[in-house]
Design an enzyme around this catalytic site. Structure first.
Site, PDB file in Angstrom:
ATOM      1  N   TYR A   1      -6.948  26.960  10.897  1.00 29.72           N
ATOM      2  CA  TYR A   1      -8.330  27.296  11.244  1.00 29.72           C
ATOM      3  C   TYR A   1      -8.339  27.879  12.647  1.00 29.72           C
ATOM      4  O   TYR A   1      -7.684  27.356  13.550  1.00 29.72           O
ATOM      5  CB  TYR A   1      -9.198  26.034  11.209  1.00 29.72           C
ATOM      6  CG  TYR A   1     -10.647  26.262  11.603  1.00 29.72           C
ATOM      7  CD1 TYR A   1     -11.482  27.064  10.824  1.00 29.72           C
ATOM      8  CD2 TYR A   1     -11.172  25.677  12.754  1.00 29.72           C
ATOM      9  CE1 TYR A   1     -12.812  27.272  11.180  1.00 29.72           C
ATOM     10  CE2 TYR A   1     -12.507  25.876  13.109  1.00 29.72           C
ATOM     11  CZ  TYR A   1     -13.318  26.664  12.320  1.00 29.72           C
ATOM     12  OH  TYR A   1     -14.637  26.871  12.672  1.00 29.72           O
TER      13      TYR A   1
ATOM     14  N   ASP B   1      -2.536  29.381  18.584  1.00 28.04           N
ATOM     15  CA  ASP B   1      -3.873  28.819  18.752  1.00 28.04           C
ATOM     16  C   ASP B   1      -3.695  27.340  19.104  1.00 28.04           C
ATOM     17  O   ASP B   1      -3.436  26.505  18.246  1.00 28.04           O
ATOM     18  CB  ASP B   1      -4.681  28.998  17.463  1.00 28.04           C
ATOM     19  CG  ASP B   1      -6.111  28.499  17.622  1.00 28.04           C
ATOM     20  OD1 ASP B   1      -6.425  27.869  18.652  1.00 28.04           O
ATOM     21  OD2 ASP B   1      -6.922  28.739  16.705  1.00 28.04           O
TER      22      ASP B   1
ATOM     23  N   LYS C   1     -11.472  22.520  23.103  1.00 24.43           N
ATOM     24  CA  LYS C   1     -11.408  21.054  22.999  1.00 24.43           C
ATOM     25  C   LYS C   1     -11.002  20.374  24.328  1.00 24.43           C
ATOM     26  O   LYS C   1     -11.822  20.299  25.216  1.00 24.43           O
ATOM     27  CB  LYS C   1     -10.557  20.662  21.799  1.00 24.43           C
ATOM     28  CG  LYS C   1     -11.202  21.254  20.509  1.00 24.43           C
ATOM     29  CD  LYS C   1     -10.679  20.753  19.202  1.00 24.43           C
ATOM     30  CE  LYS C   1     -11.561  21.235  18.055  1.00 24.43           C
ATOM     31  NZ  LYS C   1     -11.028  22.304  17.228  1.00 24.43           N
TER      32      LYS C   1
HETATM   33  C1  LIG Z   1     -11.632  23.631  16.732  1.00 26.07           C
HETATM   34  C2  LIG Z   1     -10.718  24.817  16.582  1.00 26.07           C
HETATM   35  C3  LIG Z   1     -11.162  26.137  16.779  1.00 26.07           C
HETATM   36  C4  LIG Z   1     -12.607  26.464  17.009  1.00 26.07           C
HETATM   37  O1  LIG Z   1     -13.082  25.923  18.194  1.00 26.07           O
HETATM   38  P1  LIG Z   1     -14.679  25.724  18.365  1.00 26.07           P
HETATM   39  O2  LIG Z   1     -14.800  25.247  19.776  1.00 26.07           O
HETATM   40  O3  LIG Z   1     -15.084  24.725  17.336  1.00 26.07           O
HETATM   41  O4  LIG Z   1     -15.291  27.051  18.164  1.00 26.07           O
HETATM   42  C5  LIG Z   1     -10.238  27.157  16.747  1.00 26.07           C
HETATM   43  N1  LIG Z   1      -8.943  26.917  16.521  1.00 26.07           N
HETATM   44  C6  LIG Z   1      -8.472  25.671  16.313  1.00 26.07           C
HETATM   45  C7  LIG Z   1      -7.020  25.455  16.104  1.00 26.07           C
HETATM   46  C8  LIG Z   1      -9.360  24.591  16.304  1.00 26.07           C
HETATM   47  O5  LIG Z   1      -8.891  23.364  16.053  1.00 26.07           O
END
Ligand SMILES: *Cc1c(COP(=O)(O)O)cnc(C)c1O
Length: 428
Positions: free
Chosen positions: A142, A237, A265
């Site tokens: 994701y 990511d 995060k």
């Molecule tokens: C949570 C997440 C996102 C998106 O971040 P948001 O702050 O919710 O937009 C993107 N990449 C990864 C790997 C994530 O866990």
């Protein structure tokens, strides 16, 4: 009628699903979401004042636990000086310097307000830097909800992106290719055919959004090699893994350095912050120096920067990563000990302070989304509900990982495992 039910009814009338982000609605496990009244450390209270031990921690950001005194103090101090300037501030530079010093891929970075924005902007930058259009992602990873990345898990060679959401025209995802994780052959075939037109391959180096699908290092190395050979960029990511698995995130832990990295995060310490970073020559393509437009009214917000900075400082001063590793190991060992007596119907997959109750399929833990059974949710829904009755809160979805914080104690891990055993014994 409980206070929670009354408030959720009001929420349903004004918010789609009663929530501001879909997983929170408890759709995957049934029942109603629990409103938090307040939280401290590894615990929160619901509206009626009942206390829960939790392992969600705002989906990762609260790595020091809720309302950590140092973070609270930093936020208070920042608030008293003004909550938004729309101009540079000192903590922004200090946080940026720390990220650069800690993460192997980052020479310069730009702050945004979410992980979604970070990845979306990094892809724009990667396309500009390479002059190419195609991007490659892996099913089960994701990367936020920007249009080009909302692509269904597709297996097989170079599945052309099919949007996994209504409202995303296929034209917007036709340059997004999807491959399965853990499959070097598919990777090689893809690069042989499309390597020359690939701008960037993006991956969660420790995929943690579709269960915890730990990758073999050799697979990630192959991806590093192939991108390099074909003049494409590699983006890790690290929105979850960054500042969680190590100071330098998964990149440091794995010893593999990507070209670009994205964060979210933990970097905001509970405030809305994201960032993307990489080498100077690529980052300087960003406006105002270069031709890649990217901006944000609240980017580098002084309160958010203060929260992120305080979080990273505490992690460093208190040797947080060693503590998180010890806690994770304790959970894993405790699971193994109880599993010997009475085999669990699932296995515990863990990396650092991330853990997941994985289905027991085959001899090893699953490494790709395609290997997961379709009905993962049913057993989990029962366990989730039974845990809630015992005031233990895990993520309301079988596909979400658990998060440990430095506020958790070994006894909290033991409690989770003991209650799990009790529940399974009762269910027979
Ligand atoms: C949570 C997440 C996102 C998106 O971040 P948001 O702050 O919710 O937009 C993107 N990449 C990864 C790997 C994530 O866990």
């Amino acid at each position: 009628m409980t206070a929670n039910h009354a408030l959720f009814s009001r929420a349903l009338a004004v918010l789609p699903g009663g929530v501001s982000s879909p997983v929170r609605a408890f759709g995957a496990v049934g029942g109603e979401p629990i409103f938090y009244r307040d939280a401290k450390g590894a615990r929160f209270h619901d509206l009626e004042g009942r206390e829960y031990l939790e392992f969600v921690m705002s989906w990762g950001p609260m790595i020091l636990g809720h309302a950590h005194p140092r973070v609270e103090e930093a936020v208070r101090r920042a608030v008293s000086r003004g909550t938004s300037f729309g101009a540079p501030c000192e903590d922004e530079v200090r946080l940026a310097e720390k990220v650069r010093d800690w993460h192997p891929a980052v020479e310069k970075l730009r702050f945004v307000s979410s992980g979604t924005e970070a990845v979306m902007s990094a892809i724009r930058l990667a396309r500009a830097a390479t002059g190419r259009r195609r991007i490659l992602k892996f099913s089960g990873c994701y990367h936020g909800h920007s249009d080009a990345l909302l692509v269904a898990a597709g297996s097989g060679l170079a599945t052309f992106g099919k949007p996994s959401s209504e409202g995303v025209p296929e034209d917007f995802t036709k340059w997004t290719s999807v491959l399965p994780l853990d499959d070097e052959e598919a990777l090689d075939r893809f690069f042989a055919e499309f390597g020359g037109e690939l701008a960037v391959a993006l991956i969660e180096p420790v995929p943690a959004n579709n269960g915890l699908l730990l990758q073999r290092r050799s697979f990630l190395e192959r991806l590093r090699e192939r991108t390099r050979e074909h003049g494409a960029l590699l983006l890790f990511d690290e929105v979850i893994s960054g500042f969680r698995l190590a100071k330098g995130g998964a990149s440091e832990r794995l010893g593999i350095t990507p070209d670009l990295a994205t964060f979210g995060k933990v970097i905001g310490g509970g405030m809305p912050v994201g960032a993307f970073g990489g080498p100077i020559e690529i980052m300087d393509l960003c406006a105002p120096l270069g031709p890649v437009y990217q901006a944000g009214t609240l980017s580098g917000n002084p309160v958010a920067m203060a929260a992120g900075l305080a979080t990273l400082e505490v992690l460093e001063e208190e040797d947080g990563y060693a503590r998180l590793e010890d806690l994770g190991a304790h959970l894993e060992e405790g699971f193994a000990a109880r599993d010997r007596d009475r085999p669990f119907p699932f296995r515990l997959v863990r990396e650092g302070s991330l853990f997941w109750l994985a289905p027991r399929i085959g001899a090893e833990a699953p490494r790709k989304a395609e290997d997961l059974p379709g009905d993962l949710g049913r057993l989990y829904a029962d366990i989730h509900a039974a845990l809630l009755e015992r005031r233990i809160y895990l993520a309301p979805s079988a596909y979400e990982v658990g998060f440990l914080s430095t506020a958790h104690e070994e006894s909290d891990c033991d409690r989770l495992l003991d209650v799990l055993v009790e529940i399974l014994e009762k269910e027979g």
